[in-house]
Design a protein around this motif. Structure first.
Motif, PDB file in Angstrom:
ATOM      1  N   ARG A 155     -29.631  39.768  59.845  1.00 43.46           N
ATOM      2  CA  ARG A 155     -28.717  38.988  59.005  1.00 43.46           C
ATOM      3  C   ARG A 155     -27.530  39.814  58.516  1.00 43.46           C
ATOM      4  NH1 ARG A 155     -30.885  33.998  57.969  1.00 43.46           N
ATOM      5  NH2 ARG A 155     -33.145  33.811  58.135  1.00 43.46           N
ATOM      6  N   ALA A 156     -27.728  41.065  58.169  1.00 47.74           N
ATOM      7  CA  ALA A 156     -26.644  41.887  57.627  1.00 47.74           C
ATOM      8  C   ALA A 156     -25.703  42.407  58.706  1.00 47.74           C
ATOM      9  CB  ALA A 156     -27.228  43.059  56.835  1.00 47.74           C
ATOM     10  N   SER A 157     -26.241  42.903  59.799  1.00 49.98           N
ATOM     11  CA  SER A 157     -25.406  43.545  60.822  1.00 49.98           C
ATOM     12  C   SER A 157     -25.045  42.633  61.992  1.00 49.98           C
ATOM     13  CB  SER A 157     -26.116  44.782  61.368  1.00 49.98           C
ATOM     14  OG  SER A 157     -27.261  44.401  62.121  1.00 49.98           O
ATOM     15  N   LYS A 215     -46.783  42.268  60.179  1.00 48.88           N
ATOM     16  CA  LYS A 215     -47.357  43.595  60.427  1.00 48.88           C
ATOM     17  C   LYS A 215     -47.053  44.080  61.842  1.00 48.88           C
ATOM     18  CE  LYS A 215     -50.971  43.413  56.998  1.00 48.88           C
ATOM     19  NZ  LYS A 215     -52.362  43.653  56.683  1.00 48.88           N
ATOM     20  N   LEU A 216     -46.710  43.157  62.732  1.00 54.20           N
ATOM     21  CA  LEU A 216     -46.363  43.532  64.102  1.00 54.20           C
ATOM     22  C   LEU A 216     -44.949  44.097  64.196  1.00 54.20           C
ATOM     23  CD1 LEU A 216     -47.835  40.532  66.089  1.00 54.20           C
ATOM     24  CD2 LEU A 216     -48.662  42.885  66.124  1.00 54.20           C
ATOM     25  N   SER A 217     -44.047  43.549  63.400  1.00 56.76           N
ATOM     26  CA  SER A 217     -42.651  43.990  63.452  1.00 56.76           C
ATOM     27  C   SER A 217     -41.935  43.599  62.170  1.00 56.76           C
ATOM     28  CB  SER A 217     -41.943  43.336  64.638  1.00 56.76           C
ATOM     29  OG  SER A 217     -40.556  43.580  64.580  1.00 56.76           O
ATOM     30  N   PRO A 218     -41.046  44.473  61.686  1.00 59.64           N
ATOM     31  CA  PRO A 218     -40.243  44.113  60.516  1.00 59.64           C
ATOM     32  C   PRO A 218     -39.284  42.953  60.805  1.00 59.64           C
ATOM     33  CG  PRO A 218     -39.615  46.287  61.348  1.00 59.64           C
ATOM     34  CD  PRO A 218     -40.802  45.835  62.126  1.00 59.64           C
ATOM     35  N   CYS A 219     -39.074  42.626  62.067  1.00 63.54           N
ATOM     36  CA  CYS A 219     -38.189  41.521  62.438  1.00 63.54           C
ATOM     37  C   CYS A 219     -38.711  40.169  61.963  1.00 63.54           C
ATOM     38  CB  CYS A 219     -37.983  41.473  63.955  1.00 63.54           C
ATOM     39  SG  CYS A 219     -36.998  42.842  64.583  1.00 63.54           S
ATOM     40  N   PHE A 220     -39.999  40.079  61.662  1.00 70.09           N
ATOM     41  CA  PHE A 220     -40.561  38.815  61.189  1.00 70.09           C
ATOM     42  C   PHE A 220     -40.287  38.581  59.702  1.00 70.09           C
ATOM     43  CE2 PHE A 220     -43.091  39.234  65.104  1.00 70.09           C
ATOM     44  CZ  PHE A 220     -42.928  37.959  65.615  1.00 70.09           C
ATOM     45  N   ASP A 221     -39.556  39.496  59.065  1.00 72.41           N
ATOM     46  CA  ASP A 221     -39.145  39.310  57.674  1.00 72.41           C
ATOM     47  C   ASP A 221     -37.948  38.359  57.657  1.00 72.41           C
ATOM     48  OD1 ASP A 221     -38.133  39.415  55.101  1.00 72.41           O
ATOM     49  OD2 ASP A 221     -38.124  41.601  54.988  1.00 72.41           O
ATOM     50  N   GLU A 222     -38.156  37.126  57.217  1.00 70.38           N
ATOM     51  CA  GLU A 222     -37.129  36.092  57.258  1.00 70.38           C
ATOM     52  C   GLU A 222     -35.926  36.383  56.368  1.00 70.38           C
ATOM     53  OE1 GLU A 222     -39.071  32.379  56.486  1.00 70.38           O
ATOM     54  OE2 GLU A 222     -40.370  32.588  58.241  1.00 70.38           O
ATOM     55  N   GLU A 234     -33.114  36.556  61.367  1.00 73.07           N
ATOM     56  CA  GLU A 234     -33.175  35.143  61.739  1.00 73.07           C
ATOM     57  C   GLU A 234     -33.767  35.057  63.152  1.00 73.07           C
ATOM     58  OE1 GLU A 234     -30.107  31.522  62.875  1.00 73.07           O
ATOM     59  OE2 GLU A 234     -29.315  33.406  62.114  1.00 73.07           O
ATOM     60  N   LEU A 235     -34.796  34.237  63.320  1.00 73.65           N
ATOM     61  CA  LEU A 235     -35.374  34.010  64.645  1.00 73.65           C
ATOM     62  C   LEU A 235     -34.449  33.057  65.388  1.00 73.65           C
ATOM     63  CD1 LEU A 235     -37.702  34.260  66.717  1.00 73.65           C
ATOM     64  CD2 LEU A 235     -38.767  32.305  65.585  1.00 73.65           C
ATOM     65  N   ILE A 236     -33.881  33.516  66.511  1.00 69.25           N
ATOM     66  CA  ILE A 236     -32.957  32.651  67.251  1.00 69.25           C
ATOM     67  C   ILE A 236     -33.556  32.132  68.561  1.00 69.25           C
ATOM     68  CG2 ILE A 236     -30.849  33.521  66.202  1.00 69.25           C
ATOM     69  CD1 ILE A 236     -30.415  35.299  68.607  1.00 69.25           C
ATOM     70  N   SER A 237     -34.654  32.749  69.015  1.00 71.79           N
ATOM     71  CA  SER A 237     -35.283  32.242  70.236  1.00 71.79           C
ATOM     72  C   SER A 237     -36.718  32.749  70.342  1.00 71.79           C
ATOM     73  CB  SER A 237     -34.478  32.700  71.452  1.00 71.79           C
ATOM     74  OG  SER A 237     -35.042  32.204  72.638  1.00 71.79           O
ATOM     75  N   ARG A 238     -37.568  31.889  70.869  1.00 74.42           N
ATOM     76  CA  ARG A 238     -38.957  32.244  71.174  1.00 74.42           C
ATOM     77  C   ARG A 238     -39.212  31.701  72.572  1.00 74.42           C
ATOM     78  NH1 ARG A 238     -41.848  30.667  66.589  1.00 74.42           N
ATOM     79  NH2 ARG A 238     -41.199  28.584  67.106  1.00 74.42           N
TER      80      ARG A 238
END
Length: 152
Positions: A12-14, A34-41, A45-49
């Motif tokens: 979100r910041a960068s 716990k798997l990845s800090p990327c899951f911190d909303e 932002e999750l843009i694709s799965r």
């Protein structure tokens, strides 16, 4: 059965894009945060799965691939869902199918002699039917791939 999933996040910041790949067994065994800090909303932002089609080539839904046929080469997007396929060359009505398929990004490409590279019946084609393809990237990490193909 363990399914390979790709998650694409935007910081979100960068605005940086982060890609993480997990097996469903990993996602079921631990909390996502716990798997990845990327899951911190708050941070991402999750843009694709995306589901994986080809583990060996690292091809996921949403990837762009270079398809090689005897008509020529073209760029296609890997998709999953319902599509119509006609392998008869317009002799029969297209069949409704469900699964992984490649859809030509530009449907009206001609070769140097003016012949169609992507005939109508190959615009949507089962990934299993493709004889040769190479992963180029995905539109999130390589948006220029789509712009380059649209310029043709």
């Amino acid at each position: 059965m363990d399914i390979l999933m790709r998650y694409v996040f935007k910081h979100r910041a960068s605005g940086n894009i982060e890609t993480k790949v997990f097996l469903t067994s990993q996602l079921e065994a631990r909390a996502a945060k716990k798997l990845s800090p990327c899951f911190d909303e708050l941070q991402y932002e999750l843009i694709s799965r995306d589901l994986c089609f080809d583990k060996e080539k690292g091809v996921f839904v949403g990837d762009l691939i270079n398809v090689t046929t005897w008509f020529g080469n073209y760029i296609a997007s890997v998709k999953f869902g319902e599509y119509e396929q006609d392998g008869s060359g317009d002799e029969y009505e297209p069949s409704k199918c469900f699964g992984f398929y490649a859809e030509a990004v530009i449907k009206t490409i001609t070769d140097e002699d003016g012949f169609e590279v992507v005939p109508d019946y190959l615009v949507q084609n089962s990934m299993l039917e493709l004889e040769s393809y190479k992963r180029l990237g995905n539109i999130y990490e390589n948006p220029e791939l789509l712009k380059t193909e649209e310029a043709h």
